[in-house]
Scaffold this motif. Structure first.
Motif, PDB file in Angstrom:
ATOM      1  N   THR A 174      17.902 -11.696   7.120  1.00  0.00           N
ATOM      2  CA  THR A 174      17.515 -12.648   8.154  1.00  0.00           C
ATOM      3  C   THR A 174      16.043 -12.467   8.492  1.00  0.00           C
ATOM      4  O   THR A 174      15.544 -11.342   8.587  1.00  0.00           O
ATOM      5  CB  THR A 174      18.363 -12.462   9.417  1.00  0.00           C
ATOM      6  OG1 THR A 174      18.308 -11.087   9.821  1.00  0.00           O
ATOM      7  CG2 THR A 174      19.811 -12.836   9.162  1.00  0.00           C
ATOM      8  N   THR A 175      15.354 -13.568   8.673  1.00  0.00           N
ATOM      9  CA  THR A 175      13.915 -13.517   8.948  1.00  0.00           C
ATOM     10  C   THR A 175      13.600 -13.504  10.436  1.00  0.00           C
ATOM     11  O   THR A 175      12.471 -13.237  10.836  1.00  0.00           O
ATOM     12  CB  THR A 175      13.207 -14.714   8.303  1.00  0.00           C
ATOM     13  OG1 THR A 175      13.768 -15.927   8.839  1.00  0.00           O
ATOM     14  CG2 THR A 175      13.391 -14.698   6.799  1.00  0.00           C
ATOM     15  N   GLU A 176      14.613 -13.828  11.260  1.00  0.00           N
ATOM     16  CA  GLU A 176      14.462 -13.813  12.707  1.00  0.00           C
ATOM     17  C   GLU A 176      15.785 -13.381  13.331  1.00  0.00           C
ATOM     18  O   GLU A 176      16.836 -13.431  12.694  1.00  0.00           O
ATOM     19  CB  GLU A 176      14.071 -15.201  13.256  1.00  0.00           C
ATOM     20  CG  GLU A 176      12.761 -15.760  12.727  1.00  0.00           C
ATOM     21  CD  GLU A 176      11.548 -15.009  13.244  1.00  0.00           C
ATOM     22  OE1 GLU A 176      11.684 -14.308  14.273  1.00  0.00           O
ATOM     23  OE2 GLU A 176      10.475 -15.141  12.618  1.00  0.00           O
ATOM     24  N   ARG A 177      15.750 -12.964  14.586  1.00  0.00           N
ATOM     25  CA  ARG A 177      16.983 -12.715  15.321  1.00  0.00           C
ATOM     26  C   ARG A 177      17.712 -14.061  15.464  1.00  0.00           C
ATOM     27  O   ARG A 177      17.106 -15.066  15.840  1.00  0.00           O
ATOM     28  CB  ARG A 177      16.668 -12.114  16.686  1.00  0.00           C
ATOM     29  CG  ARG A 177      17.873 -11.561  17.402  1.00  0.00           C
ATOM     30  CD  ARG A 177      17.481 -10.817  18.661  1.00  0.00           C
ATOM     31  NE  ARG A 177      16.742  -9.580  18.391  1.00  0.00           N
ATOM     32  CZ  ARG A 177      16.527  -8.631  19.295  1.00  0.00           C
ATOM     33  NH1 ARG A 177      16.977  -8.780  20.540  1.00  0.00           N
ATOM     34  NH2 ARG A 177      15.847  -7.554  18.981  1.00  0.00           N
ATOM     35  N   SER A 178      19.006 -14.095  15.164  1.00  0.00           N
ATOM     36  CA  SER A 178      19.687 -15.390  15.046  1.00  0.00           C
ATOM     37  C   SER A 178      21.084 -15.333  15.647  1.00  0.00           C
ATOM     38  O   SER A 178      21.634 -14.257  15.919  1.00  0.00           O
ATOM     39  CB  SER A 178      19.752 -15.815  13.578  1.00  0.00           C
ATOM     40  OG  SER A 178      20.364 -14.812  12.787  1.00  0.00           O
ATOM     41  N   TYR A 179      21.658 -16.533  15.815  1.00  0.00           N
ATOM     42  CA  TYR A 179      22.956 -16.700  16.457  1.00  0.00           C
ATOM     43  C   TYR A 179      23.772 -17.732  15.679  1.00  0.00           C
ATOM     44  O   TYR A 179      23.223 -18.639  15.047  1.00  0.00           O
ATOM     45  CB  TYR A 179      22.795 -17.204  17.899  1.00  0.00           C
ATOM     46  CG  TYR A 179      21.972 -16.310  18.789  1.00  0.00           C
ATOM     47  CD1 TYR A 179      22.577 -15.434  19.675  1.00  0.00           C
ATOM     48  CD2 TYR A 179      20.577 -16.342  18.738  1.00  0.00           C
ATOM     49  CE1 TYR A 179      21.823 -14.610  20.501  1.00  0.00           C
ATOM     50  CE2 TYR A 179      19.805 -15.526  19.553  1.00  0.00           C
ATOM     51  CZ  TYR A 179      20.432 -14.652  20.437  1.00  0.00           C
ATOM     52  OH  TYR A 179      19.680 -13.833  21.238  1.00  0.00           O
ATOM     53  N   ILE A 180      25.081 -17.603  15.751  1.00  0.00           N
ATOM     54  CA  ILE A 180      25.971 -18.674  15.322  1.00  0.00           C
ATOM     55  C   ILE A 180      26.244 -19.519  16.562  1.00  0.00           C
ATOM     56  O   ILE A 180      26.773 -19.031  17.556  1.00  0.00           O
ATOM     57  CB  ILE A 180      27.277 -18.117  14.747  1.00  0.00           C
ATOM     58  CG1 ILE A 180      26.998 -17.299  13.479  1.00  0.00           C
ATOM     59  CG2 ILE A 180      28.248 -19.258  14.436  1.00  0.00           C
ATOM     60  CD1 ILE A 180      28.212 -16.606  12.922  1.00  0.00           C
ATOM     61  N   SER A 181      25.872 -20.779  16.489  1.00  0.00           N
ATOM     62  CA  SER A 181      25.944 -21.631  17.671  1.00  0.00           C
ATOM     63  C   SER A 181      26.739 -22.889  17.385  1.00  0.00           C
ATOM     64  O   SER A 181      26.473 -23.605  16.414  1.00  0.00           O
ATOM     65  CB  SER A 181      24.527 -22.012  18.133  1.00  0.00           C
ATOM     66  OG  SER A 181      24.568 -22.808  19.281  1.00  0.00           O
ATOM     67  N   MET A 182      27.738 -23.159  18.233  1.00  0.00           N
ATOM     68  CA  MET A 182      28.537 -24.375  18.124  1.00  0.00           C
ATOM     69  C   MET A 182      28.284 -25.221  19.367  1.00  0.00           C
ATOM     70  O   MET A 182      28.633 -24.820  20.474  1.00  0.00           O
ATOM     71  CB  MET A 182      30.025 -24.038  18.014  1.00  0.00           C
ATOM     72  CG  MET A 182      30.922 -25.269  17.890  1.00  0.00           C
ATOM     73  SD  MET A 182      32.686 -24.857  17.904  1.00  0.00           S
ATOM     74  CE  MET A 182      32.822 -23.929  16.401  1.00  0.00           C
ATOM     75  N   PRO A 183      27.641 -26.398  19.217  1.00  0.00           N
ATOM     76  CA  PRO A 183      27.419 -27.261  20.376  1.00  0.00           C
ATOM     77  C   PRO A 183      28.744 -27.686  21.018  1.00  0.00           C
ATOM     78  O   PRO A 183      29.778 -27.761  20.357  1.00  0.00           O
ATOM     79  CB  PRO A 183      26.684 -28.466  19.780  1.00  0.00           C
ATOM     80  CG  PRO A 183      26.091 -27.956  18.506  1.00  0.00           C
ATOM     81  CD  PRO A 183      27.059 -26.942  17.992  1.00  0.00           C
ATOM     82  N   ALA A 184      28.683 -27.983  22.308  1.00  0.00           N
ATOM     83  CA  ALA A 184      29.894 -28.326  23.052  1.00  0.00           C
ATOM     84  C   ALA A 184      30.619 -29.523  22.444  1.00  0.00           C
ATOM     85  O   ALA A 184      31.851 -29.567  22.440  1.00  0.00           O
ATOM     86  CB  ALA A 184      29.524 -28.625  24.509  1.00  0.00           C
ATOM     87  N   ALA A 185      29.863 -30.479  21.906  1.00  0.00           N
ATOM     88  CA  ALA A 185      30.492 -31.673  21.359  1.00  0.00           C
ATOM     89  C   ALA A 185      31.377 -31.392  20.151  1.00  0.00           C
ATOM     90  O   ALA A 185      32.238 -32.193  19.806  1.00  0.00           O
ATOM     91  CB  ALA A 185      29.419 -32.704  20.979  1.00  0.00           C
TER      92      ALA A 185
END
Length: 825
Positions: free
Chosen positions: A673-684
């Motif tokens: 990974t090139t940056e600190r990252s997250y798995i993100s699921m939008p509310a929709a």
């Protein structure tokens, strides 16, 4: 207090597992019970007219395509099917926007953001996509296209015949014909080669009333889009011609393009994520794909990150001839439902590739050689994989995220329930006829200015031929001596293959073999009719290349492509153990490759090698020299850098953290990974069944549930090996219930430990500290649950370097002579 935290974490992880299992599944119908949209609309395969206009006649070097008077196979129909037929797959690409939480949106690729300056050239410069000739950028939003800015046809250019809805009436379903015209079976030209625009059946009156193009581009995911985007095979296979490159690659002519060279310049990561954000872990995952490489198992996930090059298709006739020697396969069960040339032709040379009841001679197109049921079956599988009959296909797995056992898609089901499949199947022999006539080698001598890169020194070329004969030809020539009885792998596909291969390989080291091979390579007609590959299955233990491709599981028995891989493939023995490096410490360890099909790679053809760099199956060797420029000069710069890295491995990129940890045993490049990252699921995109509890969970678990109803997992530190997470195996392969339960327990414990570690990190923890903590606390567990624990992406293929046991090293002069000979391919 800690016990309460543990319970909350365990609960959150269990909830997340449920979420991932539910996403995209819902109350899905049972496999085998659904019809495709054409069949739902009452359209039979016979009502789907084949495209026969020679609209693309300037492509592929202007080859004069002729219908065979005996077989009646029409290569023009075949090329059209390759370039404009999407077979209803626009349904899949529409749904993938939801499955990727809004990251992938092909409509935003073919339209222009009204908030940004219109720059048609950006498609080539930033995405590596091919702008369609005879079209131009719009000057304003089009009121007839719901305010979208789409390319329009240039004045004076011929009309696109495939848009003719009177000749090619589209499939009327849903809102098509009410809020939007039905259109053509082949959609509208989008302005990008290989992508076609179709009216969205879900764009009803309510959606039309709510539609706002500006809000759409600003990220309003509640809007229903007026159009869906379909994809043809040409999207991944059309590219600038190596021997007739465009003067401006952002604005090519049809004569500058080849239908078969592969999308060598496509930036798949940028295509898959419309707004690239480095703190998105999905971005980090696809960012590991090099230009020109695509993970074809991304949708029907096998939990292995597997970007592989979109190869050129060259010399199909020679490839088929080669299959008669090396490609014998035994078929069983559903594999026998694949169409063969014999189903369409009464006699002739193409009928030699199948013999009743169950023997096929198949070219192996995929890197792992798994598509081994015959040339037509291999082609038909491609259409399924890009979304044909997605109504059925998506019922056999959870798209992208996985989380439930994969089951095979049955050819008999497609035959029964999909008109699109039936039409595709009927047209595939014509596509094969197109390849037979058009997929010709691209020689450097025929490229503008190419001659100046070729040596005229006969002694150097003669030495290069000798080196090639003794070192390379045993895998990269279809003209090789005939081995003694029993040594030819053609006769021993299946469980006994490895012993046959070992016998063959030992024979290639003998003086007898080398003498015969030198004579073959020195002959003036050596390149004529030579596919420059054996297409034999080579054990990865010998190649030492990254093992993730030969570890792919989608073609194993009982998996999604079960019907499209032979019984011979499914019964291949284990190749044994490979050496891999721990991605945290660099320490080498042994990993035993499983049996049942995995562990082998087919050698690529070296035709037009000068134009296809970077090298290896994932474009990593020479990848740092890549140029977004299809000119001959640029191709030769990339070729030279790449071939030097192949023959002098010390020039390859090493892992910046571990590269020199082991003296004499370097650790090659690991994608991190090139940056600190997250798995993100939008509310929709959170399933509706979970939305009522999201506000309460945001108070209990704010690190997981956001106040806006979305879900966030992380942070994952910069420098973390990407495949540590992406290759985690969520489901046991074992059929034993106890083993499956134990696997689930180990996985759950790992996820609990990981989440607990992430939320209890001290404020201000550095990325290096986070990586170190993950390594010490759960590194061994993550490796044990990893489907491909081989993290070095650019290692292997050390022939001629002295790094293959029992193989001599070439001198620098021999390597340079070999390079000069390779340029002539």
């Amino acid at each position: 207090m800690m016990a309460r935290v543990d319970r909350h974490i365990a609960g959150s992880v269990l909830l997340l597992c449920c979420l991932l299992t539910l996403t995209g599944a819902g109350d899905s119908p049972r496999p085998g019970t659904v019809l495709d949209e054409a069949r739902q609309a009452g359209r039979s395969a016979e009502s789907l007219p084949a495209p026969t206009e020679d609209y693309f006649h300037d492509m592929d070097g202007g080859v004069d395509l002729k219908t065979d008077p005996v077989t009646k196979l029409n290569p023009i129909l075949g090329r059209n099917a390759w370039l404009v037929w999407s077979g209803g797959d626009d349904r899949l690409w529409e749904r993938l926007t939801a499955y990727t939480f809004g990251a992938l949106d092909l409509l935003k690729i073919v339209t222009y953001d009204p908030a940004k300056p219109v720059d048609r050239a950006d498609r080539w410069k930033k995405l590596g996509l091919i702008n369609e000739p005879c079209m131009e950028a719009p000057s304003a939003p089009d009121p007839n296209r719901f305010g979208l800015m789409l390319d329009r046809r240039k004045a004076g250019c011929p009309a696109d015949p495939f848009e003719d809805e009177t000749r090619y009436p589209g499939v009327k379903i849903g809102a098509r014909g009410s809020t939007v015209p039905v259109g053509s079976l082949y959609g509208y030209a989008s302005g990008i080669v290989g992508l076609r625009l179709f009216p969205n059946p879900d764009f009803d009156e309510a959606a039309k009333a709510k539609w706002d193009a500006d809000k759409y581009f600003k990220g309003d995911v509640t809007l229903v889009r007026p159009y869906r985007v379909g994809m043809s095979c040409g999207f991944c296979h059309v590219g600038p011609s190596p021997v007739h490159p465009p003067s401006d690659p952002a604005s090519p002519q049809w004569s500058d393009l080849s239908s078969t060279v592969g999308a060598q310049y496509m930036w798949v990561d940028r295509l898959l994520i419309y707004r690239a954000n480095p703190d998105n872990y999905f971005f980090q995952l696809v960012h590991s794909y090099r230009p020109g490489a695509m993970d074809t198992s991304l949708v029907s996930s096998d939990y292995i990150t597997n970007p592989r090059t979109m190869n050129a298709v060259y010399s199909l006739g020679d490839r088929l001839t080669q299959a008669l020697r090396w490609g014998r396969e035994t078929l069983a069960g559903g594999q026998l439902n694949n169409k063969q040339f014999n189903d369409y032709l009464a006699d002739g040379p193409l009928t030699k590739f199948f013999q009743k009841p169950n023997t096929a001679w198949a070219p192996r197109v995929l890197k792992d050689g798994s598509d081994s049921v015959g040339a037509l079956g291999a082609l038909n599988r491609v259409y399924l994989n890009i979304g044909l009959f997605s109504e059925e296909w998506l019922l056999h797995f959870n798209p992208v995220i996985g989380g439930k056992p994969i089951t095979p898609i049955e050819i008999t089901t497609a035959e029964k329930n999909s008109s699109y499949w039936q039409a595709t199947e009927a047209w595939t022999p014509h596509t094969a006829a197109f390849f037979l006539q058009a997929a010709r080698p691209d020689r450097l001598k025929d490229a503008p200015g190419g001659a100046r890169y070729l040596t005229a020194d006969a002694a150097t070329l003669d030495r290069g031929k000798t080196v090639f004969a003794e070192t390379c030809a045993r895998c990269h020539s279809s003209k090789v001596p005939k081995p003694a009885t029993g040594l030819d792998p053609s006769g021993c596909a299946g469980p006994g293959y490895l012993q046959c291969w070992n016998n063959y390989w030992a024979w290639t080291k003998t003086d007898d073999y080398k003498k015969q091979m030198r004579a073959i390579v020195s002959a003036p007609d050596f390149l004529n009719g030579n596919f420059l590959s054996t297409e034999a299955r080579v054990p990865v233990t010998l190649l030492q290349t990254n093992a993730c491709s030969p570890l792919a599981t989608n073609a194993l028995a009982g998996n999604i492509w079960d019907n499209f891989s032979s019984q011979s493939y499914k019964t291949l023995p284990s190749v044994g153990a490979i050496t891999v490096h721990d991605p945290f410490t660099g320490k080498p360890w042994k990993y035993t490759m499983p049996a049942g099909g995995r562990g082998y790679t087919r050698p690529p053809s070296l035709i037009a090698l000068w134009s296809t760099a970077p090298f290896l199956l994932n474009n990593t060797v020479g990848g740092n020299a890549f140029e977004q420029d299809p000119s001959v000069d640029a191709r030769m710069r990339v070729f030279q850098a790449s071939i030097e890295q192949m023959l002098w491995p010390e020039k390859r990129q090493h892992d910046p953290l571990l590269g020199n940890r082991n003296p004499g045993d370097p650790v090659y490049q690991i994608d991190r990974t090139t940056e600190r990252s997250y798995i993100s699921m939008p509310a929709a995109y959170v399933p509706e069944s979970l939305r009522p509890v999201s506000s309460r969970m945001s108070r209990l678990l704010p690190s997981l549930f956001r106040p806006d109803g979305g879900i966030t997992i992380g942070p994952f530190p910069k420098g973390l090996p990407i495949n540590l997470l992406s290759n985690l195996q969520p489901l046991a392969e074992s059929g034993n219930a106890i083993n499956r339960l134990r696997h689930a327990e180990r996985l759950l414990q790992l996820l609990v430990d990981l989440k607990l570690y992430l939320i209890t990190l001290p404020a201000g923890a550095t990325d290096e500290q986070m990586v170190s903590g993950i390594a010490s606390k759960m590194g061994s567990a993550m490796l044990a649950l990893n489907k491909c624990p081989d993290f070095e992406v650019n290692r292997g293929h050390y022939f001629g370097t002295g790094m293959v046991p029992g193989e001599p090293a070439l001198s620098d002069n021999d390597k340079r002579a070999l390079i000069e000979f390779l340029k002539t391919f």
